[in-house]
Scaffold this active site. Structure first.
Site, PDB file in Angstrom:
ATOM      1  CE  LYS A 107     -60.604 -73.211  47.206  1.00 57.90           C
ATOM      2  NZ  LYS A 107     -62.052 -73.039  46.987  1.00 57.90           N
TER       3      LYS A 107
HETATM    4  C1  LIG Z   1     -62.885 -74.042  47.189  1.00 58.88           C
HETATM    5  C2  LIG Z   1     -64.261 -73.681  47.612  1.00 58.88           C
HETATM    6  C3  LIG Z   1     -65.055 -74.566  48.357  1.00 58.88           C
HETATM    7  C4  LIG Z   1     -64.596 -75.954  48.703  1.00 58.88           C
HETATM    8  O1  LIG Z   1     -63.564 -75.966  49.652  1.00 58.88           O
HETATM    9  P1  LIG Z   1     -62.706 -77.306  49.878  1.00 58.88           P
HETATM   10  O2  LIG Z   1     -61.713 -76.957  50.905  1.00 58.88           O
HETATM   11  O3  LIG Z   1     -62.103 -77.652  48.563  1.00 58.88           O
HETATM   12  O4  LIG Z   1     -63.678 -78.361  50.331  1.00 58.88           O
HETATM   13  C5  LIG Z   1     -66.281 -74.129  48.795  1.00 58.88           C
HETATM   14  N1  LIG Z   1     -66.754 -72.903  48.474  1.00 58.88           N
HETATM   15  C6  LIG Z   1     -66.039 -72.037  47.739  1.00 58.88           C
HETATM   16  C7  LIG Z   1     -66.619 -70.718  47.409  1.00 58.88           C
HETATM   17  C8  LIG Z   1     -64.760 -72.387  47.284  1.00 58.88           C
HETATM   18  O5  LIG Z   1     -64.053 -71.530  46.566  1.00 58.88           O
END
Ligand SMILES: *Cc1c(COP(=O)(O)O)cnc(C)c1O
Length: 434
Positions: A107
């Site tokens: 993210k």
């Molecule tokens: C947020 C997150 C996800 C999911 O991603 P989305 O875009 O919400 O589907 C998967 N793995 C990790 C480690 C995350 O932090």
């Protein structure tokens, strides 16, 4: 590029407005008016371009009219200043590691891109923007880090108490002066719901300039396409056929960005949305009924989501045609026991340590390849295993060396404001403090 509100097609805004507002009226998500196509030449010679050049080329049409080229170039360079290596796990499965950024989860890219866009859009204004964000674990840290010290921006993070890991909690509760963590005695869906209510509240909108930093925000969602392109440029060095790509999915923002990249011209054989037992979408694709059940806690906590907010965008890409959607996308649900067994198994047999989210993606891909033995694929490894010590260290007894960059966290002190999952409490806090 203009963006329309999925709940009201007549409401059309620029990239800047979509970023500043987060959501359209009626809590509708914004969607680009057209999906750009990359030139065949660009795709043919993509391996010759740096990740920064690819980033600018991919994002340029999406930000046109809102960011000048030189600003976009600076933002892209600043956003992706760490590696995204593609590692081979076994004969058929590779791992694209997206956790080499400052908070050890994928993210970071979206949060860094968005924070720099906001700083640019606010450059001549004294009004403060309040970024309001719900997190199931990793968003909070990425947003706290990406926005720390950004002028004229306050960040308020809502997270479910006791449902995030220790490292995740430290990352989102130890930020600078412009960051506040609200610890909600409830689930992630409660947090997400409270944020949506805040955006719809007249009093709050009169007092504050609110925006979201969840993947519903276009400035966080769209740059995630870059993973798929950088993964592909490494993939073609070792393989001739396009990859099947398995994405650990919660709110479905990441996989939706991947599908967008594919529509723009990126060769991908098939996408797999890998879910834990929060299986609203796997069930929907199987029997056609959209029937969310309350979210349950799992070891892959960032995906403990019952109502994935970006799924409406995936439906929009395919004009709600479910059979063409299914040609591109499958979705598979994986339980915690299999996830833990697989982390252990792959660690000892292949000497590769998956985190619980990557493990869910690995299992889903392996299952898909059983019925598609000619194919090969890659998983998106979305977080560093160090973020999940309860499972990996305490339960599976696998030691995870703490990366040097994480050590400073353990010396910091947690600061949070505990609240009930009650909108009035959130509203009172924002009216008084933000
Ligand atoms: C947020 C997150 C996800 C999911 O991603 P989305 O875009 O919400 O589907 C998967 N793995 C990790 C480690 C995350 O932090």
């Amino acid at each position: 590029m203009q963006y329309y509100n999925l709940k009201n097609q007549a409401e059309v805004v620029s990239f800047e407005e979509a970023t500043l507002k987060g959501l359209g009226s009626g809590k509708g998500l914004y969607f680009p008016q057209e999906i750009p196509r990359l030139s065949t030449d660009f795709m043919k010679y993509i391996g010759r371009h740096s990740k920064e050049e690819i980033g600018v080329e991919v994002m340029k049409p999406y930000v046109a009219g809102s960011l000048p080229d030189n600003v976009l170039e600076d933002i892209v360079r600043d956003t992706i200043n760490f590696p995204f290596p593609l590692m081979k796990i076994n004969e058929n499965i590779y791992s694209l590691e997206l956790f080499h950024g400052p908070t050890f989860a994928f993210k970071d890219v979206g949060a860094r891109f968005m924070s720099r866009c906001l700083a640019y859009f606010n450059r001549n204004s004294d009004t403060k923007t309040t970024v309001l964000v719900a997190t199931s674990g990793d968003t909070g840290g990425a947003v706290a880090n990406g926005f720390e010290g950004i002028d004229n921006v306050n960040v308020v993070i809502l997270y479910p108490s006791g449902k995030v890991s220790h490292v995740q909690e430290l990352q989102l509760t130890t930020g600078g002066n412009n960051i506040t963590a609200l610890e909600v005695k409830g689930t992630f869906d409660d947090c997400q719901d409270l944020v949506k209510k805040a955006f719809a509240d007249d009093d709050l909108n009169k007092k504050l300039k609110l925006t979201s930093a969840n993947s519903i925000n276009v400035a966080r969602w769209l740059p995630q396409q870059l993973y798929y392109f950088t993964g592909y440029t490494q993939w073609i060095n070792q393989n001739t056929e396009p990859p099947v790509i398995s994405v650990p999915s919660g709110n479905f923002g990441n996989i939706c960005a991947g599908i967008l990249a594919h529509i723009s011209g990126l060769p991908v054989k098939h996408f797999i949305a890998a879910c834990n037992v929060n299986d609203t979408i796997p069930r929907f694709l199987q029997n056609g009924s959209y029937d969310p059940k309350p979210a349950v806690a799992t070891v892959s906590n960032a995906m403990d989501i019952a109502e994935p907010s970006n799924f409406v965008r995936i439906l929009e890409i395919f004009n709600e045609n479910i059979s063409s959607l299914k040609e591109v996308l499958s979705s598979i649900s994986v339980d915690d026991e299999t996830t833990k067994d697989t982390i252990r198994d792959i660690y000892y047999r292949e000497h590769y340590l998956l985190d619980p989210h990557g493990a869910v993606a690995f299992i889903a891909l392996r299952k898909y390849l059983e019925t598609h033995p000619q194919d090969q694929g890659l998983i998106l490894e979305t977080a560093h295993p160090v973020k999940f010590p309860d499972v990996i260290q305490h339960e599976l007894k696998i030691g995870v060396p703490v990366p040097h960059r994480a050590e400073h966290l353990f010396k910091k002190e947690k600061h949070s404001v505990v609240i009930n999952p009650d909108f009035n409490e959130v509203k009172d806090f924002l009216m008084a403090h933000a």
